[in-house]
Design an enzyme around this catalytic site. Sequence first.
Site, PDB file in Angstrom:
ATOM      1  N   TYR A   1     -37.982 -94.144  17.574  1.00 10.77           N
ATOM      2  CA  TYR A   1     -38.153 -94.345  18.964  1.00 10.77           C
ATOM      3  C   TYR A   1     -40.055 -93.481  19.335  1.00 10.77           C
ATOM      4  O   TYR A   1     -40.574 -92.132  18.897  1.00 10.77           O
ATOM      5  CB  TYR A   1     -37.186 -93.357  19.931  1.00 10.77           C
TER       6      TYR A   1
ATOM      7  N   LYS B   1     -38.291 -98.416  18.819  1.00  9.55           N
ATOM      8  CA  LYS B   1     -38.269 -98.912  20.155  1.00  9.55           C
ATOM      9  C   LYS B   1     -39.744 -98.543  20.991  1.00  9.55           C
ATOM     10  O   LYS B   1     -40.264 -96.602  20.486  1.00  9.55           O
ATOM     11  CB  LYS B   1     -37.097 -98.079  20.940  1.00  9.55           C
TER      12      LYS B   1
END
Length: 293
Positions: free
Chosen positions: A136, A164
């Site tokens: 992330y 992400k």
Amino acid sequence: MEPRFGNLITAMVTPFDDEGRVSIEGAQALAEHLAASGSDGLVVSGSTGESPTLTDAEKTALFRAVVEAVGGKAKVIAGTGTYSTAHSIHLSQQAEAAGVDGLLVVTPYYNRPPQEGLKEHFKAVAAATALPVILYDIPIRTGRKIEHETLMELAEVENIAAVKDACGDAQGAARIVADAPSGFQLYSGNDGDTLPWLSVGAVGVIAVASHVVGPQMAEMISLFHSGDAAGARKIHLDLMPVFDAMGITTNPIPVKAALELLGHKVGPPRLPLIGASKEQIAAVKGVLQRAGV
């Protein structure tokens, strides 16, 4: 490319009761609602789930509860990243024991490690579990970006499966798709970037607005993948006010207000976050009404 975790993943809020305790019943009800409303994956205890203010015991209980509620109907992804490698490993192993399908591991925040430190951190977490890992990258929250060369090296690790990307850089997103090894997948980390990121090769989005417009977002992604770019674009443009409303103040304050307006008892955030103001609630309500929610 078939998405490893689904096209539309909702970064789920954590419901709290009137005393500020985690509501396991509320989490299960919300998870079931989201799985029935277009989400084919859920992140539990991510930043939208207020992970910094949850205890390890609360996180583990949430992982187990959501797996029990929607396992087999939606992928369950545990947010296990912290600014401590040892702690991230511990949480990841606890999540694996709870039966989740994957892990979301955020860049260590506050201590701002150098790129070599990031490599060692993520490799250590990945090596401690058999689960697939989504990195992330959200520099606005962490103070440190995963640089492209670092990400490409990490993408070669067998169970680091996706990123992400919440950096807001369309060219950077395209470079990830162009340079990543086969099978490594890109997810948009910003609702408003979903369609642009799809156009450069992302497989989907890890979203917040999908709490309230999940069916519409799922349809947008489906239309794009089926070749109807114009139809997808229309939905994207129609949803932009909703995406914007979810960012009028710190996430998850607006989406929790939106869920309360729609009858989902999720409670206000925990301090140091606060509930939405009357003006913010009115703004969110107006946007939802205009969107036909």
